[in-house]
Scaffold this motif. Structure first.
Motif, PDB file in Angstrom:
ATOM      1  N   ASN A 110       0.826  -1.208   0.000  1.00  0.00           N
ATOM      2  CA  ASN A 110       0.000   0.000   0.000  1.00  0.00           C
ATOM      3  C   ASN A 110       0.861   1.259   0.000  1.00  0.00           C
ATOM      4  N   ILE A 111       1.926   1.257   0.778  1.00  0.00           N
ATOM      5  CA  ILE A 111       2.845   2.410   0.826  1.00  0.00           C
ATOM      6  C   ILE A 111       3.507   2.605  -0.540  1.00  0.00           C
ATOM      7  N   LEU A 112       3.925   1.513  -1.163  1.00  0.00           N
ATOM      8  CA  LEU A 112       4.582   1.587  -2.473  1.00  0.00           C
ATOM      9  C   LEU A 112       3.634   2.137  -3.541  1.00  0.00           C
ATOM     10  N   LEU A 113       2.380   1.685  -3.528  1.00  0.00           N
ATOM     11  CA  LEU A 113       1.403   2.194  -4.498  1.00  0.00           C
ATOM     12  C   LEU A 113       1.204   3.703  -4.316  1.00  0.00           C
ATOM     13  N   LYS A 114       1.175   4.141  -3.075  1.00  0.00           N
ATOM     14  CA  LYS A 114       1.049   5.575  -2.788  1.00  0.00           C
ATOM     15  C   LYS A 114       2.271   6.327  -3.321  1.00  0.00           C
ATOM     16  N   GLN A 115       3.458   5.771  -3.124  1.00  0.00           N
ATOM     17  CA  GLN A 115       4.685   6.415  -3.606  1.00  0.00           C
ATOM     18  C   GLN A 115       4.696   6.479  -5.131  1.00  0.00           C
TER      19      GLN A 115
END
Length: 180
Positions: A110-115
């Motif tokens: 989820n953090i990677l998709l946001k980044q």
């Protein structure tokens, strides 16, 4: 707290605080107390002079991260693809995947998709739907590959450090609980 006993004998525990009210000049932050343990017909008195073991907030966060990582390792990556998912952002693709497959995505995914979404800001194609730039099947396969890596190889210590530095970390932990 109820716990299943590993033996068939009944055990009764009775504690009393009598010794803690005595005029002891101890400077410790805990008190001594007696515990009566009854096993069948015999009774044993035991004095307990140690405080209960408590986890620090760091230890508790590490334990939560460990439980989370173990849970995520148990979830199988879907092998059958549903259908082509239209999407305009990476986070939108993630939401659609969660809905279609009924599975959470890992915190780190989820953090990677946001980044990835933030990395598009200021580019020429910022306002173009992402599924025109990247084929939806390739994008979904990429998300599942990253998800598999995060589920199988992430350290709970690393996640605990990230969670400690981000007080809003729970916003990226999905509340979908599939049947195992």
């Amino acid at each position: 707290m109820k716990r299943a006993l590993p033996w068939s004998d009944q055990v009764d525990v009775i504690s009393s605080d009598e010794s803690s009210s005595s005029s002891s000049s101890s400077s410790s932050s805990y008190s001594s107390f007696d515990v009566e343990v009854q096993v069948n017909d015999g009774t044993k008195n035991v004095a307990v002079d140690q405080p209960p073991k408590e986890l620090s907030s760091d230890g508790l966060l590490i334990r939560k991260a460990e439980i989370y990582q173990e849970y995520m390792k148990q979830l199988p990556i879907p092998t059958q693809r549903g259908s082509v998912i239209p999407f305009t952002t990476w986070m939108g693709l993630g939401r659609s995947i969660k809905q279609l497959y009924g599975q959470p995505l890992h915190y780190l995914t989820n953090i990677l998709l946001k980044q990835w979404d933030h990395s598009r800001v200021g580019s020429e194609d910022e306002h173009r739907p992402l599924d025109i730039i990247v084929h939806p099947c390739k994008a979904e396969a990429t998300v599942w590959l990253v998800e598999e890596l995060h589920r199988q190889t992430s350290s709970h210590h690393h996640m605990a450090k990230l969670w400690q530095s981000d007080p809003m970390h729970y916003a990226f932990i999905d509340s979908i609980f599939p049947q195992l």
